[in-house]
Write a protein that holds these residues in place. Structure first.
Motif, PDB file in Angstrom:
ATOM      1  N   VAL A 187      -7.415-143.969  -8.698  1.00 25.94           N
ATOM      2  CA  VAL A 187      -6.487-144.879  -8.761  1.00 25.94           C
ATOM      3  C   VAL A 187      -7.061-146.604  -7.618  1.00 25.94           C
ATOM      4  O   VAL A 187      -7.922-147.497  -9.122  1.00 25.94           O
ATOM      5  CB  VAL A 187      -5.393-145.178  -9.602  1.00 25.94           C
ATOM      6  N   GLU A 188      -7.484-146.274  -7.085  1.00 35.35           N
ATOM      7  CA  GLU A 188      -7.496-147.875  -6.385  1.00 35.35           C
ATOM      8  C   GLU A 188      -9.317-148.033  -6.808  1.00 35.35           C
ATOM      9  O   GLU A 188     -10.339-148.866  -6.874  1.00 35.35           O
ATOM     10  CB  GLU A 188      -7.670-147.766  -5.371  1.00 35.35           C
ATOM     11  N   ARG A 189      -9.826-146.764  -7.217  1.00 35.52           N
ATOM     12  CA  ARG A 189     -11.475-147.231  -6.856  1.00 35.52           C
ATOM     13  C   ARG A 189     -12.318-146.762  -8.607  1.00 35.52           C
ATOM     14  O   ARG A 189     -13.329-147.954  -8.650  1.00 35.52           O
ATOM     15  CB  ARG A 189     -12.059-144.720  -7.340  1.00 35.52           C
ATOM     16  N   ALA A 190     -10.714-147.163  -9.610  1.00 39.58           N
ATOM     17  CA  ALA A 190     -11.097-147.523 -10.837  1.00 39.58           C
ATOM     18  C   ALA A 190     -11.292-149.015 -10.850  1.00 39.58           C
ATOM     19  O   ALA A 190     -13.159-149.641 -11.331  1.00 39.58           O
ATOM     20  CB  ALA A 190     -10.183-147.360 -12.037  1.00 39.58           C
ATOM     21  N   PHE A 191     -10.501-149.470  -9.785  1.00 33.47           N
ATOM     22  CA  PHE A 191     -10.661-151.293  -9.402  1.00 33.47           C
ATOM     23  C   PHE A 191     -11.650-152.460  -9.066  1.00 33.47           C
ATOM     24  O   PHE A 191     -12.355-152.699  -9.058  1.00 33.47           O
ATOM     25  CB  PHE A 191      -8.805-151.493  -8.505  1.00 33.47           C
ATOM     26  N   GLU A 192     -12.305-150.521  -7.827  1.00 32.37           N
ATOM     27  CA  GLU A 192     -13.321-150.875  -6.870  1.00 32.37           C
ATOM     28  C   GLU A 192     -14.995-150.934  -8.272  1.00 32.37           C
ATOM     29  O   GLU A 192     -14.831-151.711  -8.210  1.00 32.37           O
ATOM     30  CB  GLU A 192     -13.532-149.966  -6.291  1.00 32.37           C
ATOM     31  N   TRP A 226      -3.806-138.468  -7.681  1.00 30.18           N
ATOM     32  CA  TRP A 226      -4.219-139.596  -8.664  1.00 30.18           C
ATOM     33  C   TRP A 226      -3.597-141.265  -8.616  1.00 30.18           C
ATOM     34  O   TRP A 226      -3.879-141.586  -8.293  1.00 30.18           O
ATOM     35  CB  TRP A 226      -3.510-140.093 -10.435  1.00 30.18           C
ATOM     36  N   ARG A 227      -2.590-141.057  -7.367  1.00 38.36           N
ATOM     37  CA  ARG A 227      -2.104-142.235  -6.132  1.00 38.36           C
ATOM     38  C   ARG A 227      -3.312-142.352  -5.956  1.00 38.36           C
ATOM     39  O   ARG A 227      -3.428-143.491  -5.263  1.00 38.36           O
ATOM     40  CB  ARG A 227      -1.022-142.120  -5.863  1.00 38.36           C
ATOM     41  N   GLY A 228      -3.744-141.494  -4.976  1.00 39.58           N
ATOM     42  CA  GLY A 228      -5.302-141.652  -4.563  1.00 39.58           C
ATOM     43  C   GLY A 228      -5.920-141.936  -4.911  1.00 39.58           C
ATOM     44  O   GLY A 228      -7.349-142.056  -3.881  1.00 39.58           O
ATOM     45  N   GLU A 277       4.047-147.620 -11.753  1.00 37.20           N
ATOM     46  CA  GLU A 277       4.836-147.688 -10.247  1.00 37.20           C
ATOM     47  C   GLU A 277       6.446-147.611 -10.881  1.00 37.20           C
ATOM     48  O   GLU A 277       6.933-146.351 -10.234  1.00 37.20           O
ATOM     49  CB  GLU A 277       4.434-148.231  -9.240  1.00 37.20           C
ATOM     50  N   LYS A 278       6.692-148.314 -11.393  1.00 38.75           N
ATOM     51  CA  LYS A 278       7.794-148.020 -12.334  1.00 38.75           C
ATOM     52  C   LYS A 278       8.853-146.737 -12.524  1.00 38.75           C
ATOM     53  O   LYS A 278       9.841-146.335 -12.856  1.00 38.75           O
ATOM     54  CB  LYS A 278       8.954-149.386 -13.837  1.00 38.75           C
ATOM     55  N   THR A 279       7.206-146.081 -13.342  1.00 37.96           N
ATOM     56  CA  THR A 279       8.060-144.663 -13.582  1.00 37.96           C
ATOM     57  C   THR A 279       8.239-143.854 -13.052  1.00 37.96           C
ATOM     58  O   THR A 279       8.327-142.197 -13.185  1.00 37.96           O
ATOM     59  CB  THR A 279       6.954-144.409 -14.900  1.00 37.96           C
ATOM     60  N   GLY A 280       7.915-143.703 -11.341  1.00 35.29           N
ATOM     61  CA  GLY A 280       7.727-143.313 -10.238  1.00 35.29           C
ATOM     62  C   GLY A 280       6.408-142.278 -10.049  1.00 35.29           C
ATOM     63  O   GLY A 280       6.057-141.624  -9.951  1.00 35.29           O
ATOM     64  N   PHE A 281       5.565-143.631 -10.410  1.00 31.48           N
ATOM     65  CA  PHE A 281       3.863-142.639 -11.390  1.00 31.48           C
ATOM     66  C   PHE A 281       4.247-141.377 -12.193  1.00 31.48           C
ATOM     67  O   PHE A 281       3.447-140.670 -11.512  1.00 31.48           O
ATOM     68  CB  PHE A 281       3.599-142.667  -9.359  1.00 31.48           C
ATOM     69  N   ARG A 282       4.656-140.761 -12.930  1.00 29.28           N
ATOM     70  CA  ARG A 282       5.316-139.593 -14.114  1.00 29.28           C
ATOM     71  C   ARG A 282       4.776-139.765 -14.749  1.00 29.28           C
ATOM     72  O   ARG A 282       4.303-139.295 -15.457  1.00 29.28           O
ATOM     73  CB  ARG A 282       6.619-139.271 -13.375  1.00 29.28           C
ATOM     74  N   SER A 283       4.615-141.206 -15.423  1.00 28.40           N
ATOM     75  CA  SER A 283       4.060-141.694 -17.252  1.00 28.40           C
ATOM     76  C   SER A 283       2.646-141.493 -16.685  1.00 28.40           C
ATOM     77  O   SER A 283       1.828-142.000 -16.513  1.00 28.40           O
ATOM     78  CB  SER A 283       4.220-142.592 -17.235  1.00 28.40           C
ATOM     79  N   ARG A 332       6.037-138.775 -24.582  1.00 30.12           N
ATOM     80  CA  ARG A 332       6.764-139.322 -22.739  1.00 30.12           C
ATOM     81  C   ARG A 332       6.050-138.433 -21.719  1.00 30.12           C
ATOM     82  O   ARG A 332       7.238-137.960 -20.816  1.00 30.12           O
ATOM     83  CB  ARG A 332       8.132-139.308 -23.459  1.00 30.12           C
ATOM     84  N   SER A 333       5.045-137.801 -21.889  1.00 28.04           N
ATOM     85  CA  SER A 333       4.320-136.460 -21.034  1.00 28.04           C
ATOM     86  C   SER A 333       4.224-137.600 -19.657  1.00 28.04           C
ATOM     87  O   SER A 333       3.735-138.281 -19.498  1.00 28.04           O
ATOM     88  CB  SER A 333       3.454-135.794 -21.153  1.00 28.04           C
ATOM     89  N   GLU A 334       5.031-136.693 -18.754  1.00 28.14           N
ATOM     90  CA  GLU A 334       5.453-136.819 -17.532  1.00 28.14           C
ATOM     91  C   GLU A 334       4.498-135.476 -17.061  1.00 28.14           C
ATOM     92  O   GLU A 334       3.949-134.280 -16.744  1.00 28.14           O
ATOM     93  CB  GLU A 334       6.467-136.157 -16.886  1.00 28.14           C
ATOM     94  N   LEU A 335       3.354-136.711 -15.334  1.00 25.77           N
ATOM     95  CA  LEU A 335       2.640-136.070 -14.734  1.00 25.77           C
ATOM     96  C   LEU A 335       3.459-135.113 -14.282  1.00 25.77           C
ATOM     97  O   LEU A 335       4.499-135.089 -13.317  1.00 25.77           O
ATOM     98  CB  LEU A 335       1.832-136.880 -13.917  1.00 25.77           C
ATOM     99  N   PRO A 336       2.932-133.590 -13.367  1.00 30.17           N
ATOM    100  CA  PRO A 336       3.381-132.814 -12.201  1.00 30.17           C
ATOM    101  C   PRO A 336       4.013-133.017 -10.913  1.00 30.17           C
ATOM    102  O   PRO A 336       2.624-134.707 -11.044  1.00 30.17           O
ATOM    103  CB  PRO A 336       2.772-131.746 -12.287  1.00 30.17           C
ATOM    104  N   GLU A 337       4.125-133.445 -10.386  1.00 27.85           N
ATOM    105  CA  GLU A 337       4.191-133.737  -8.990  1.00 27.85           C
ATOM    106  C   GLU A 337       2.569-133.808  -8.210  1.00 27.85           C
ATOM    107  O   GLU A 337       2.163-135.158  -7.586  1.00 27.85           O
ATOM    108  CB  GLU A 337       5.012-133.499  -8.014  1.00 27.85           C
ATOM    109  N   ALA A 338       2.110-132.754  -8.313  1.00 22.39           N
ATOM    110  CA  ALA A 338       1.039-132.633  -7.432  1.00 22.39           C
ATOM    111  C   ALA A 338      -0.355-133.319  -8.074  1.00 22.39           C
ATOM    112  O   ALA A 338      -0.989-134.350  -7.311  1.00 22.39           O
ATOM    113  CB  ALA A 338      -0.061-130.718  -7.324  1.00 22.39           C
ATOM    114  N   LEU A 339      -0.105-133.959  -9.228  1.00 25.23           N
ATOM    115  CA  LEU A 339      -0.968-134.274 -10.377  1.00 25.23           C
ATOM    116  C   LEU A 339      -0.826-135.865  -9.751  1.00 25.23           C
ATOM    117  O   LEU A 339      -1.908-137.026 -10.116  1.00 25.23           O
ATOM    118  CB  LEU A 339      -0.977-133.983 -12.319  1.00 25.23           C
ATOM    119  N   SER A 340       0.601-136.222  -9.915  1.00 22.36           N
ATOM    120  CA  SER A 340       0.533-137.867  -9.692  1.00 22.36           C
ATOM    121  C   SER A 340       0.482-138.300  -7.896  1.00 22.36           C
ATOM    122  O   SER A 340      -0.498-139.457  -7.983  1.00 22.36           O
ATOM    123  CB  SER A 340       2.305-138.223  -9.779  1.00 22.36           C
ATOM    124  N   GLU A 341       0.077-136.947  -7.209  1.00 20.04           N
ATOM    125  CA  GLU A 341      -0.037-137.135  -6.063  1.00 20.04           C
ATOM    126  C   GLU A 341      -1.592-137.864  -5.800  1.00 20.04           C
ATOM    127  O   GLU A 341      -1.534-138.463  -4.917  1.00 20.04           O
ATOM    128  CB  GLU A 341       0.299-136.320  -5.083  1.00 20.04           C
TER     129      GLU A 341
END
Length: 260
Positions: A222-227, A218-220, A150-156, A207-216
């Motif tokens: 990642v919670e599946r991994a915790f579940e 996975w933000r939706g 989250e600190k990386t803007g969800f880009r790392s 230090r590769s960063e995710l494209p915005e679309a890919l970041s968006e």
């Protein structure tokens, strides 16, 4: 097998560092950790060497024990960044009983660079004390990595992969009693085959960063991994609390008497 994860130059550097550190302490085990062991190394990944050593009993009885419990070394050797750390066996085994996955991965993981004969003797005892306490460790670790992402803007890419690696390693351990740190060996099995794209992205560089679309996306997701991890706790093959701690303690006492 583990040595094939590194280049010849990295292997030479690792051996040089370990030979030097072995003059200072006796290693029960040396494990390769980090991106190399997790299935997504990049050309600029460091060498993460995680060790367990045994301190002579006479040293443990001293009032001043500086340097006996752990050791760390971080430096660039012949162009290779090496992150070496080692922990003393007694605290490690206590951590194992508490479900410390970092220590379990060193003792039971597949990426052993150097292992003493005593390692093979203790592994069945360590497997015998595995419990659902693993869940707390892996969930806490994964949440920490999620905050870092989250600190990386969800880009790392790296931070996201660490979230997935940690949750799926914990899931697998709870459901099977086996320790597997390679995300690429787990992602299909637990419904995260899409992570292959992330692995490819990460292998371009630390230090590769995710494209915005890919970041968006996975933000939706990642919670599946915790579940999945929480579900694994409820359906775990492991007991609620560790069993067989007495045998593990007896082995440790015998080791200290016979070796030191």
């Amino acid at each position: 097998m583990t040595h094939s994860l590194m280049t010849e130059h990295q292997t030479r550097v690792a051996n040089a560092v370990l030979d030097e550190e072995s003059t200072r302490r006796w290693h029960l085990v040396v494990s390769l950790s980090g991106a190399h062991a997790y299935g997504f190394p990049s050309p600029d990944s460091d060498l993460d060497l995680k060790c367990i050593h045994v301190t002579p009993t006479a040293h443990l009885l001293r009032l001043e024990q500086r340097g006996s419990a752990n050791a760390e070394r971080l430096e660039v050797v012949d162009g290779v960044e090496v992150d070496y750390s080692s922990n003393e066996l007694g605290p490690v085994l206590f951590g194992v009983l508490q479900g410390n996955g970092n220590y379990l991965e060193r003792l039971l993981g597949a990426h052993t660079l150097r292992g003493s004969p005593e390692l093979e003797a203790v592994r069945p005892l360590v497997r015998g004390v595995l419990s659902r306490r693993l869940h707390r460790h892996y969930r806490g670790f994964a949440h920490g990595q999620l905050r870092e992402w989250e600190k990386t803007g969800f880009r790392s890419t790296k931070k996201l992969l660490y979230v997935l690696r940690t949750t799926l390693t914990g899931t697998h351990a709870l459901l099977t009693g086996e320790v597997e740190t390679d995300l690429t060996a787990l992602m299909d099995r637990y419904g995260f085959s899409e992570a292959g794209e992330l692995v490819s992205w990460k292998r371009r560089g630390e230090r590769s960063e995710l494209p915005e679309a890919l970041s968006e996306h996975w933000r939706g997701q990642v919670e599946r991994a915790f579940e999945r991890l929480d579900s694994a706790r409820e359906n775990s093959v492991l007991p609620e609390d560790p069993q067989g701690a007495e045998a593990l303690e007896a082995w440790l006492l015998d080791l200290r008497r016979s070796r030191f």
